[in-house]
Design an enzyme around this catalytic site. Structure first.
Site, PDB file in Angstrom:
ATOM      1  CG  PHE A 167     -35.636  94.798  30.114  1.00 54.39           C
ATOM      2  CD1 PHE A 167     -36.988  94.500  30.086  1.00 54.39           C
ATOM      3  CD2 PHE A 167     -34.727  93.789  29.817  1.00 54.39           C
ATOM      4  CE1 PHE A 167     -37.432  93.224  29.752  1.00 54.39           C
ATOM      5  CE2 PHE A 167     -35.164  92.505  29.481  1.00 54.39           C
ATOM      6  CZ  PHE A 167     -36.527  92.234  29.446  1.00 54.39           C
TER       7      PHE A 167
ATOM      8  CG  ASP B 238     -28.537  93.714  33.570  1.00 55.78           C
ATOM      9  OD1 ASP B 238     -27.860  93.148  32.700  1.00 55.78           O
ATOM     10  OD2 ASP B 238     -29.777  93.553  33.699  1.00 55.78           O
TER      11      ASP B 238
ATOM     12  CE  LYS C 282     -30.760  90.092  25.765  1.00 50.24           C
ATOM     13  NZ  LYS C 282     -31.189  91.023  26.785  1.00 50.24           N
TER      14      LYS C 282
END
Ligand SMILES: *Cc1c(COP(=O)(O)O)cnc(C)c1O
Length: 406
Positions: A146, A231, A260
Site C-alpha cells: 500500500f 516507504d 502521516k
C-alpha cells in the site's frame, strides 16, 4: 444519558452517509473532541483511540507542544509558496536530514505525493546517473503493497478494490512476493532503477518481513546499483519502537519516504529524504507543490522532529509494545489465530469462525475502544504512543471479552 432517544449519533451518521461519496466504510461514531489517547463523540461518550489516524497521531491528539507550535505559527505566517523562502524552511529540512541521516529533503503534503516524488526522482536518477535507456526504467514493488491512491500508485497495487476500473495503468513496475529475497534478486535487471517497499506492510495486516530481509534488500541494491526506497509513511517516526522500521536491521535506505505522523496530527506533511546524488537530479521547474513545505507545516514538523529527538516516544513504543504483544499472544488459540507487528503496532487475526474483523471492531467500539479491521480477518491496533500501561491492559481485556477469550 446515552439513551437511544437522546443520542445524536444515528442522524449524524445518516447525514454523513447522505452527503459523501462512499469511498470509506467508517464505524458509526461521530467524534467531536479529543485529547491524548482519547476521543469524545457528540453524545459525550469517550473512546480509547487504537487507530491513531493510521499512525498520523503517533504523539496523541493535540499534543501541547505541537498545538503551541501551530498556534504560534498561525499568528505569524501560514503560506508563501516555494516561490519565496520562509524562515521555518531551512530548520525543518536540516532537522529532517539529520533525523534520517540523509543529505537533502524535499517536502510535500500527503503520503501519496511523497511516493510519487520518490518514483519520479528514482526514474530521473536512473536515466541521468545510472544510464538506463530513455523510457525503460523499471521499479520493483512488493505484492500486497500500500503506497497511496494516485493513478500511478494504484497501477502497481495487487488489491482489486484499489485498482479495478481505474485503468489505463502506468507501466514500469514489476511486482514480486514480499519478504522473498530470491524473487527480488531474480527481478532486478539492467533497467531496474529502484526497489520500493514498506519495511513493515501496514494495510496488508502489519506484515513483518523475515529477519534479514531489509539487510538483504540493501545488499542487493548496492550490488546492482539500484535505489532502495523505503516507504516509512506508516512504519516510521517511532511507531515500531525505533525512529524508522529499517533501523531494526541497521539499514539506511537510499530514500526515506515519510508522511502521516510528520504533520503531528494537525496538518498534512510529507517528505522524502535522500543523498545529494539522488535528490540532486531535480532542477528548478521539474517537480513541486504549492503547499509543500509551507510555514505552518514546517513549524509543526520541526516540533515533531524535536519530540522524536528526545527518544521518549521510540522508548514508549518499544516498552509498551512489548507488553501489548505479550498480552495479545496470550489470546492465540482462544479466538485469535495470529498476532504480528512491532512496537505499539499489531495486526491481530480473529478466528473467522467466531467473527469478522469488522464485527470485532464494532463490538470494541461499543465498549469504548476504536480500532479498524483490514482485509476481513485482521484488526489493526496502533494506539497513540502516549498511551499508558493500564490503558493497554484494559484494551486487551476488551478484545478478549469481545472474542469470548476472557
Ligand atoms: C497512508 C500511506 C500512504 C499514503 O499516504 P496518504 O497521506 O494517505 O496519501 C502511503 N504509504 C503508506 C505505507 C501508508 O501507510
Amino acid at each position: 444519558m446515552n439513551s437511544i432517544v437522546d443520542s445524536r449519533t444515528p442522524s449524524a451518521v445518516a447525514d454523513a452517509e447522505r452527503w459523501t461519496a462512499h469511498n470509506y466504510h467508517p464505524l458509526p461514531v461521530v467524534i467531536s473532541e479529543a485529547q491524548g489517547a482519547w476521543v469524545t463523540d457528540i453524545d459525550g461518550r469517550r473512546f480509547l483511540d487504537f487507530l491513531s489516524g493510521y499512525s498520523a497521531l503517533n504523539f496523541g491528539h493535540r499534543h501541547p507542544k505541537l498545538i503551541a507550535a501551530a498556534h504560534a505559527q498561525l499568528d505569524r505566517l501560514t503560506l508563501t509558496s516555494r516561490a519565496f523562502i520562509h524562515d521555518q524552511f531551512a530548520e525543518f529540512c536540516h532537522r529532517l536530514a539529520d533525523l534520517t541521516g540523509q543529505e537533502l529533503v524535499l517536502p510535500m503534503n500527503t503520503g501519496a505525493e511523497a511516493v510519487e516524488t520518490a518514483i519520479k526522482v528514482a526514474r530521473k536518477w536512473g536515466y541521468q546517473v545510472k544510464g538506463v535507456p530513455d523510457g525503460q526504467a523499471k521499479i520493483i514493488v512488493a505484492a500486497d503493497n500500500f503506497h497511496g491512491r494516485t493513478t500511478t500508485i494504484i497501477s502497481f497495487s495487487t488489491d482489486d478494490d484499489a485498482r479495478a476500473d481505474f485503468g489505463p495503468y502506468t507501466p514500469g513496475f514489476q511486482i514480486v512476493p514480499y519478504g522473498d529475497l530470491t524473487a527480488l534478486a531474480d527481478a532486478v535487471d539492467d533497467f531496474t532503477v529502484a526497489v520500493l517497499l514498506e519495511p513493515i506492510q501496514g494495510e496488508a495486516g502489519v506484515l513483518v518481513p523475515p529477519d534479514g530481509y531489509l539487510r538483504g534488500v540493501r545488499e542487493l541494491c548496492d550490488r546492482r546499483n539500484v535505489l532502495f526506497l523505503a516507504d516509512e509513511i506508516q512504519s516510521g517516526l517511532g511507531r515500531t519502537g525505533m525512529t524508522f522500521a529499517v533501523d531494526h536491521e541497521g539499514v539506511r535506505p537510499d530514500m526515506h519516504i515519510m508522511g502521516k505522523a510528520l504533520g503531528g496530527g494537525i496538518v498534512p506533511v510529507s517528505a522524502v529524504a535522500a543523498s545529494r546524488e539522488v535528490l540532486g537530479v531535480l532542477k528548478p521547474g521539474e517537480h513541486g507543490s504549492t503547499f509543500g513545505g509551507n510555514p505552518l507545516s514546517c513549524a509543526v514538523a520541526i516540533e515533531v522532529i524535536k519530540l522524536l529527538e528526545t527518544g521518549e516516544f521510540q522508548r514508549r513504543s518499544a516498552e509498551l509494545g512489548g507488553l501489548l504483544h505479550e498480552q495479545l499472544r496470550a489470546l492465540i488459540g482462544r479466538g485469535v489465530t495470529a498476532v504480528r507487528g512491532r512496537g505499539l503496532w499489531a495486526g491481530v487475526d480473529i478466528d473467522p469462525s467466531i467473527m469478522s474483523g469488522r464485527e470485532a471492531s464494532e463490538k470494541l467500539m461499543a465498549r469504548g475502544m476504536l480500532a479498524k479491521d483490514t482485509h476481513g480477518v485482521t484488526v489493526r491496533l496502533a494506539p497513540p504512543l502516549v498511551i499508558e500501561e493500564d490503558e493497554i491492559r484494559w484494551a486487551v481485556r476488551q478484545l478478549a471479552e469481545v472474542i469470548g477469550a476472557a
